[in-house]
Design an enzyme around this catalytic site. Structure first.
Site: not given
Ligand SMILES: Cc1cc2nc3c(=O)[nH]c(=O)nc-3n(C[C@H](O)[C@H](O)[C@H](O)COP(=O)(O)OP(=O)(O)OC[C@H]3O[C@@H](n4cnc5c(N)ncnc54)[C@H](O)[C@@H]3O)c2cc1C
Length: 381
Positions: A123, A158, A339, A363-365
């Site tokens: 995806f 992924t 420990g 899938e959304g932080t």
């Molecule tokens: C191992 C792994 C597997 C993954 N698999 C997939 C996959 O299969 N398909 C896919 O499409 N993606 C995938 N992802 C991507 C993942 O969904 C994103 O990393 C995630 O959505 C965060 O986006 P970003 O890394 O750009 O962080 P950013 O969006 O840059 O966020 C950085 C920080 O800012 C915070 N932040 C951003 N916007 C806001 C807001 N509006 N309010 C408050 N805080 C905010 C975030 O919570 C975070 O703490 C994967 C990531 C990893 C690491």
């Protein structure tokens, strides 16, 4: 309110547990160290019908409900969260999305092999500049004649290297913002489509994560999922269900942490008694158990709402937010109870912490889950 599972649900849980212990455990540590994709395990998972669990039998799936899927995913992730995420992406993000929104042609051609586990799905929403802000898509899919021509880049995908079928979100009309995003299915091997190198990750190391690039990559117009301009809705709707899967993955890790901590606390002696006699250790175990149960209840509720055809957006976000948080906390407590031994590979709990962390990110932080929950609250009061 009924807290009992059906016989069928319990049977699925048991067969997942048996499979995980017999077939996954032997190679988990080595695959984690080497970052090796579990190809043989995925093949066997498909024989169990675990790659298309919720897909109807008409399209080659097992026709099970979301609760059965959650129970199986917990057992698999308890032993190996990398296998858990591979299973979760194929089931929740790829198969579910296609069955819900794909054309009959797409379902016959692609869903059937995906549900049977003959093919693996990925995806692809995230991009270097589009993570939490998934509306900011740079990848484009221009309609030229009978084809869509894709250009751009995805990252963090992924199953990125191992998949055969990719659901790619791309802008078909940039002037319309997120209403101009569409979902296009791309097969591995299509000219102009390439996979980047595998990321060297902190946790879930046995799953593969990589970037994807599209350079004048032509796919037939029939590979459009749903309608042009519905790609952002497709992604958000699919991720709502996906979060139930990630909550289950996190619960698996939390349960493994609790069980490891219980076992070790009964073996390790200090000051002439096993450390399970110390109240501070008992309180940690009790807190871990309470949190685990709460996470399960939230997740089972979200799954039950989905199965009942009711709205589950807020509940899925709550389940993921809480389960991922307690997975990290439980893994940390398990390390503390071990420990110094908790800090080395031999005792497994350090992997639980490394694997747990990602559940708060993908899938959304957790911050984005709070945004979803708050929005739902503000809309309903
Ligand atoms: C191992 C792994 C597997 C993954 N698999 C997939 C996959 O299969 N398909 C896919 O499409 N993606 C995938 N992802 C991507 C993942 O969904 C994103 O990393 C995630 O959505 C965060 O986006 P970003 O890394 O750009 O962080 P950013 O969006 O840059 O966020 C950085 C920080 O800012 C915070 N932040 C951003 N916007 C806001 C807001 N509006 N309010 C408050 N805080 C905010 C975030 O919570 C975070 O703490 C994967 C990531 C990893 C690491």
């Amino acid at each position: 309110m009924n807290f009992d599972f059906s016989e069928e649900q319990l049977m699925i849980k048991d067969s997942a547990k048996e499979f995980a212990e017999a077939e996954i455990t032997p190679t988990t540590v080595e695959r984690d160290i080497k970052g090796e994709f579990p190809s043989a395990i995925i093949e066997k998972l498909s024989e169990l019908g675990f790659l298309g669990m919720m897909v109807s039998q008409k399209y080659g799936g097992a026709g099970l409900d979301t609760l059965s899927y959650v129970l199986a995913l917990i057992e698999i992730s308890k032993v190996d969260a990398s296998v858990g995420v591979i299973m979760s992406v194929n089931n929740s993000l790829v198969c579910w999305g296609i069955e819900e929104y794909g054309s009959e042609y797409i379902k016959e051609k692609y869903l059937v092999p995906l549900a049977k586990g003959e093919k693996l799905g990925a995806f692809a929403l995230s991009e270097p500049e589009a993570g939490s802000d998934a509306t900011n898509q740079s990848t484009t899919a221009e309609k030229i004649g009978d084809c869509y021509v894709l250009n751009g880049m995805k990252n963090w995908i992924t199953n990125g290297q191992s998949a055969d079928i990719y659901l790619v979100m791309a802008a078909t009309d940039r002037s319309k913002g997120h209403h101009g995003i569409s979902t296009i299915l791309v097969e591995k091997g299509t000219p102009g489509f390439a996979q980047g190198k595998k990321e060297d990750k902190l946790g879930i190391r046995s799953s593969d994560t990589c970037s994807l690039t599209f350079e004048n990559c032509k796919v037939p117009k029939e590979n459009l999922i749903w309608e042009e301009g519905r790609g952002f809705n497709f992604a958000m709707n699919t991720l709502n269900g996906g979060r139930i899967g990630i909550a289950a993955q996190a619960i698996g890790i939390a349960e493994a942490s609790l069980e490891a901590a219980l076992k070790y606390s009964r073996q390790r002696k200090a000051f002439g008694k096993t450390i399970s006699n110390f109240q501070s250790i008992q309180f940690k175990l009790a807190d871990m158990a309470v949190k685990l149960d709460a996470a399960k209840l939230l997740t089972f509720k979200a799954a039950a709402l989905k199965d009942a055809g009711k709205d589950y957006v807020k509940e899925a976000a709550m389940a993921k937010l809480y389960s991922s948080k307690i997975a990290v906390e439980s893994a940390l407590e398990a390390i503390q109870i071990h420990g110094g031994y908790g800090y080395v590979r031999e005792y497994l709990v350090e992997r639980y912490l490394r694997d747990a962390k990602i559940t708060e990110i993908y899938e959304g932080t957790s911050e984005i889950q709070r945004v979803i929950i708050a929005r739902a609250l503000l809309d309903s009061y």
